[in-house]
Write an enzyme that holds these catalytic residues in place. Sequence first.
Site, mmCIF file in Angstrom:
data_model
loop_
_atom_site.group_PDB
_atom_site.id
_atom_site.type_symbol
_atom_site.label_atom_id
_atom_site.label_comp_id
_atom_site.label_asym_id
_atom_site.label_seq_id
_atom_site.Cartn_x
_atom_site.Cartn_y
_atom_site.Cartn_z
ATOM 1 N N TRP A 181 0.870 -1.191 0.000
ATOM 2 C CA TRP A 181 0.000 0.000 0.000
ATOM 3 C C TRP A 181 0.896 1.227 0.000
ATOM 4 C CZ3 TRP A 181 -0.384 3.959 3.727
ATOM 5 C CH2 TRP A 181 -1.286 4.985 3.350
ATOM 6 N N GLU A 222 -2.930 -2.994 -2.677
ATOM 7 C CA GLU A 222 -4.079 -2.432 -1.948
ATOM 8 C C GLU A 222 -4.426 -1.035 -2.452
ATOM 9 O OE1 GLU A 222 -3.336 -2.093 2.248
ATOM 10 O OE2 GLU A 222 -5.309 -1.248 2.679
ATOM 11 N N LYS A 224 -6.983 2.562 -2.566
ATOM 12 C CA LYS A 224 -7.635 3.454 -1.608
ATOM 13 C C LYS A 224 -8.337 4.563 -2.372
ATOM 14 C CE LYS A 224 -6.737 5.640 2.851
ATOM 15 N NZ LYS A 224 -5.801 5.769 3.964
ATOM 16 N N ASP A 255 -9.587 -3.267 1.133
ATOM 17 C CA ASP A 255 -9.699 -2.723 2.493
ATOM 18 C C ASP A 255 -11.089 -2.107 2.603
ATOM 19 O OD1 ASP A 255 -9.682 -0.760 4.624
ATOM 20 O OD2 ASP A 255 -7.508 -0.985 4.709
ATOM 21 N N HIS A 258 -11.610 1.650 2.344
ATOM 22 C CA HIS A 258 -10.983 2.379 1.237
ATOM 23 C C HIS A 258 -11.908 2.641 0.062
ATOM 24 C CE1 HIS A 258 -6.534 1.499 2.436
ATOM 25 N NE2 HIS A 258 -7.245 2.046 3.395
ATOM 26 N N HIS A 282 -8.653 -6.470 4.046
ATOM 27 C CA HIS A 282 -8.366 -5.694 5.239
ATOM 28 C C HIS A 282 -9.731 -5.353 5.820
ATOM 29 C CE1 HIS A 282 -3.974 -4.130 4.762
ATOM 30 N NE2 HIS A 282 -4.055 -5.445 4.888
ATOM 31 N N ASP A 290 -12.247 8.801 8.421
ATOM 32 C CA ASP A 290 -11.330 7.751 8.874
ATOM 33 C C ASP A 290 -11.699 6.414 8.261
ATOM 34 O OD1 ASP A 290 -9.338 6.450 10.388
ATOM 35 O OD2 ASP A 290 -10.866 5.787 11.796
ATOM 36 N N ASP A 292 -10.382 3.491 9.521
ATOM 37 C CA ASP A 292 -9.768 2.459 10.360
ATOM 38 C C ASP A 292 -10.329 2.339 11.765
ATOM 39 O OD1 ASP A 292 -7.442 1.528 8.603
ATOM 40 O OD2 ASP A 292 -7.199 3.690 8.570
ATOM 41 N N ASP A 322 -7.529 -4.455 9.687
ATOM 42 C CA ASP A 322 -6.802 -3.180 9.599
ATOM 43 C C ASP A 322 -7.603 -2.094 10.302
ATOM 44 O OD1 ASP A 322 -5.175 -1.092 9.042
ATOM 45 O OD2 ASP A 322 -5.418 -1.144 6.859
#
Length: 414
Positions: A181, A222, A224, A255, A258, A282, A290, A292, A322
Amino acid sequence: MSSGYDSAKQVFADWGVDTEAAIARLKDIAISMHCWQGDDVVGFETQTGSSGGGIQATGNHPGRARTPDELRADLEFAYSKIPGTHRLNLHAMYMDTDATPDRDEIEYAHFAPWVDWAKAQGVGLDFNPTFFAHSKADDNLTLSHPDQGIRDFWIEHGRRCREIAAQMGAALGSPAVNNIWVPDGYKDTPIDRMAARRRLEASLDAMFADPLDRAKMLDAVESKLFGIGVEACTVGSHEFYMGYAIRKGTLLCLDMGHFHPTENIADKLSSVALSLDEILLHVSRPMRWDSDHVILLNDDILAMAQELVTADLLGRTHIGLDFFDATISRTAAWVIGVRNMQKALLRALCLPLDQLRKAEDTMDFTTRFTLTEELKDLPHGAIWAEFCARMDVPTGQTLIRDLDSYQASVSSRG
Ligand SMILES: C[C@H](O)[C@H](O)[C@@H](O)C(=O)CO
Ligand SMILES: [Mn+2]
């Protein structure tokens, strides 16, 4: 076997569900727990830059792991409260050595203590190059930087990480997923997106030029949507990496944090799985800016687990987590997060799939609807409690007491 489990087992059996088979399947699903929840994504290097790569742990809850030994102690505690045998997802910035190599100088020896520990614990390792928190990432451009020297620095870092991951996989007898990433992107609208994406592609090609044994390591990429400081354009977008992974035969990392907040990431699995051999997840929880937050046992996670089961993807999906939250106990975040993923998988494994499929295949959407809603009342908690009891890990108030007392034991860390 508790009487609660006995009667729950019978309830599921009445629906045609074999809870023993579900428990046996769940026991074998390894989840890759990410090291970076334990120390707020700080790492153990001495050389860092100002770039956080658009990711940031917020909060100052006491007990952050400050050394590899502290992190390993916290991990051991967390694994002891999670049923089953799992994996550790390590980032390159977590090297364990007195040496101070720059990112383009790291070697397997700098991570050997982690491998010794993993062997002793019986956990597998996964790995990640660290393309942020370094002065050469301060422009938020690494593999796609216009400066060839900076690109070469990061290509070398990526190459070395692949070698390190392969050695980890060889030492532990299970391939280490090496996930790429990069934070690359632009705060404001770029003129030449194509040039940046061509540079990223060429850098990845250079990094992946040496084929490595897939029994030892697996390449993953990965994407995003955006991060802090790269609001206008992320070079490694979903479309970029999906195309790249399909063309080059790498894993694609999805993810859950993302994508656009209204996108259903579970829905993507069956689509990408038609064109890819293997997938990396993820599992995360986006909230506003955010990506995460610690995962809850919410609809998104349940849907993800359900897709893994109904699309028969468990055998070719690597499940990693993640998230990072520094406002709560870091060990509790790990334990509850991994257990939530397992609870979601257990629920999916306890679905009466034949009945559900039959209703859908015969276009009987009323029955499908009725089934999915009535199934929510089944006693999943009793199956989970039995699984935990068999795996010798606590539930409920005992678990909470254990989490609290471990947190109290690390709270005095400076
Ligand atoms: C620390 C990880 O590499 C990072 O979280 C990455 O996987 C990511 O999701 C960045 O937003
Ligand atoms: Mn991620």
